[in-house]
Enzyme design. Structure first.
Site, PDB file in Angstrom:
ATOM      1  N   GLN A 172      -7.664  -2.819  -6.006  1.00  8.60           N
ATOM      2  CA  GLN A 172      -7.936  -1.444  -5.570  1.00  8.60           C
ATOM      3  C   GLN A 172      -8.961  -0.823  -6.511  1.00  8.60           C
ATOM      4  O   GLN A 172      -8.803  -0.882  -7.725  1.00  8.60           O
ATOM      5  CB  GLN A 172      -6.637  -0.625  -5.562  1.00  8.60           C
ATOM      6  CG  GLN A 172      -6.811   0.777  -5.006  1.00  8.60           C
ATOM      7  CD  GLN A 172      -7.201   0.793  -3.532  1.00  8.60           C
ATOM      8  OE1 GLN A 172      -6.674   0.019  -2.736  1.00  8.60           O
ATOM      9  NE2 GLN A 172      -8.150   1.649  -3.179  1.00  8.60           N
ATOM     10  N   LYS A 179      -1.607  -0.089   2.395  1.00  9.85           N
ATOM     11  CA  LYS A 179      -2.025  -1.455   2.695  1.00  9.85           C
ATOM     12  C   LYS A 179      -0.839  -2.410   2.653  1.00  9.85           C
ATOM     13  O   LYS A 179      -0.707  -3.296   3.495  1.00  9.85           O
ATOM     14  CB  LYS A 179      -3.125  -1.898   1.706  1.00  9.85           C
ATOM     15  CG  LYS A 179      -4.463  -1.180   1.953  1.00  9.85           C
ATOM     16  CD  LYS A 179      -5.473  -1.401   0.824  1.00  9.85           C
ATOM     17  CE  LYS A 179      -6.748  -0.582   1.082  1.00  9.85           C
ATOM     18  NZ  LYS A 179      -7.707  -0.637  -0.039  1.00  9.85           N
ATOM     19  N   ASP A 222     -11.225  -8.895   0.540  1.00  9.09           N
ATOM     20  CA  ASP A 222     -11.776  -7.532   0.579  1.00  9.09           C
ATOM     21  C   ASP A 222     -13.322  -7.563   0.517  1.00  9.09           C
ATOM     22  O   ASP A 222     -13.963  -6.512   0.609  1.00  9.09           O
ATOM     23  CB  ASP A 222     -11.215  -6.735  -0.612  1.00  9.09           C
ATOM     24  CG  ASP A 222     -11.298  -5.219  -0.412  1.00  9.09           C
ATOM     25  OD1 ASP A 222     -11.285  -4.772   0.760  1.00  9.09           O
ATOM     26  OD2 ASP A 222     -11.356  -4.496  -1.412  1.00  9.09           O
TER      27      ASP A 222
END
Lengths: 285, 285
Positions: free
Chosen positions: A102, A58, A125
């Site tokens: 994450q 990412k 996200d």
């Protein structure tokens, strides 16, 4: 001889490339106007190899698109309180436009508490409760990246969900549930299936749009798929295998996402696009 | 001669009475221990006759259950900013345990902004985005009162949604959407139908549990109902008519809610119960 044409592939790699190109152009414009590139904060807890790889990928994609990333690595033993404090700090830091935690974050951490420490306006996200409700109610906000990528794929292939039967197999908080809500917001008639569903085959057979998000290799068999259906395989299992039995499904579907190269690439593309969206909104551009 | 027995009625009036009795006992216990009764703040904007009646009824029920109510009447011309300020003040007021904003609030007000000014821990009417996500994710929080009442009715009549096909007709933010999410959290296979749905009759015919929440009198016809289905009519239309054609539906359903006397009484009962829940949580009882 099949009575329906073999499915066309929905090329997520190509669409992701175009999405990232547009995002990079917008990031460059922000950098030109403000002197500073948009910034995504990435937070990693522990050293799970898959998570390390995902975050690295990412960040590399960010750099390529002209988005800065600020990376924070926390030890595996980090407490919920420490993680919440870190995310609260990033939420308040005006140099950070978007935040990615994450996940999964390890069983000793209250993942929901961590997610909720992310300010909704930086939740690129799409993991917060506010983001989920915004998706559900059709309000401005950020989408969970994979469901957001699915909707972009449908749009790119001119699939209008309105009035269609959509079946979502899987009900996770970041994939199945929001995918169904986004389809409902676009006027699909949505059915959620899951591990307790009985008669799954019959329900799958009703789907004009099928979203497989269950995490079980080749769980959906081609024989159950309605001829002409649009098949979105959001599964990604060991051995590059999706949740759909691709070969048999492709004989009946009109459109189908390959694995890999379908939904996967779109997830990061949406993350980058939403990071630039966040920067634009925060800067009033 | 019908091949299935005529439906049993799901008596919302009786269940609501029991729920309110339990709530009153809990409210009395709080009053005994703290010297102060739980408090619901009710906020009314303008003088819409139906809204005036609803708020009056809710306050009367509070009083009967030993719950104080603090009523605020704001003029019809109240701005979004003024309403948000009022609700923010109540959210911060330690004497207020729960907050009810009577809605709809008039077209010039941003209703969502108003709802979001209610602190989630006082959102006993279950209208905030946080409450919706909590219902969707199975997290602690408050339920929208009508969907919460529906779930209590199902429990009271030993209807276990797990593995059942549930069809929700309607997708409003406070009724259809949360009802579907609560059923999904209880492991039903949930389908959302709405005005853009095609083939509604066929989908209704698949429902083991049908929730009608569409606001159109006698919209669901008995001939479409699966024999033995549980039929929840959350509609309330002029002339005391529900969304389901009761007489024909009762010939096929195994359980059915009457209108009035089904879902309706449960809505206020859940509001009162959740107000006492809020007080208990805030007091650490």
């Amino acid at each position: 001889m099949p009575t329906v044409p073999a499915a066309r592939l929905m090329d997520g790699t190509a669409l992701a490339r175009r999405t990232v190109e547009e995002t990079a152009a917008r990031a460059a414009e922000i950098t030109r106007r403000t002197g500073t590139a948009p910034c995504l904060a990435t937070v990693l807890v522990g050293e799970d190899p898959a998570s390390v790889t995902y975050v690295r990928m990412k960040r590399a994609r960010c750099e390529k698109a002209g988005i800065r990333s600020r990376h924070m690595e926390l030890p595996a033993a980090t407490s919920t309180e420490e993680l919440v404090a870190t995310l609260t700090g990033l939420s308040q830091d005006s140099e950070v436009n978007g935040i990615l935690l994450q996940h999964p974050v390890g069983p000793h951490i209250d993942e929901r508490a961590a997610f909720e420490a992310i300010a909704p306006e930086k939740d690129v996200d799409g993991v917060t409760m506010t983001s989920f409700a915004a998706m559900s109610f059709g309000l401005p906000g950020f989408e969970s990246c994979t469901p957001g990528g699915i909707m972009r794929l449908l749009d790119a292939y001119d699939v209008n969900p309105s009035g269609k039967r959509a079946v979502v197999v899987g009900r996770s908080a970041i994939l199945g549930k929001p995918a169904g809500m986004l389809l409902l917001a676009r006027d699909a008639t949505v059915t959620y299936c899951h591990s307790r569903t009985t008669g799954l085959s019959e329900i799958v057979a009703e789907a004009d749009i099928l979203v497989a998000a269950v995490g079980r290799p080749r769980f959906i068999r081609g024989e159950d798929i309605k001829p002409g259906a649009v098949v979105i395989d959001a599964g990604y299992n060991p051995g590059n295998v999706g949740d759909v039995d691709f070969d048999t499904a492709a004989e009946r579907a009109s459109l189908i996402t390959p694995v890999p190269g379908g939904v996967g690439p779109m997830t990061i593309a949406v993350l980058l696009a939403q990071t630039v969206d966040a920067a634009e909104r925060q800067l009033g551009l």
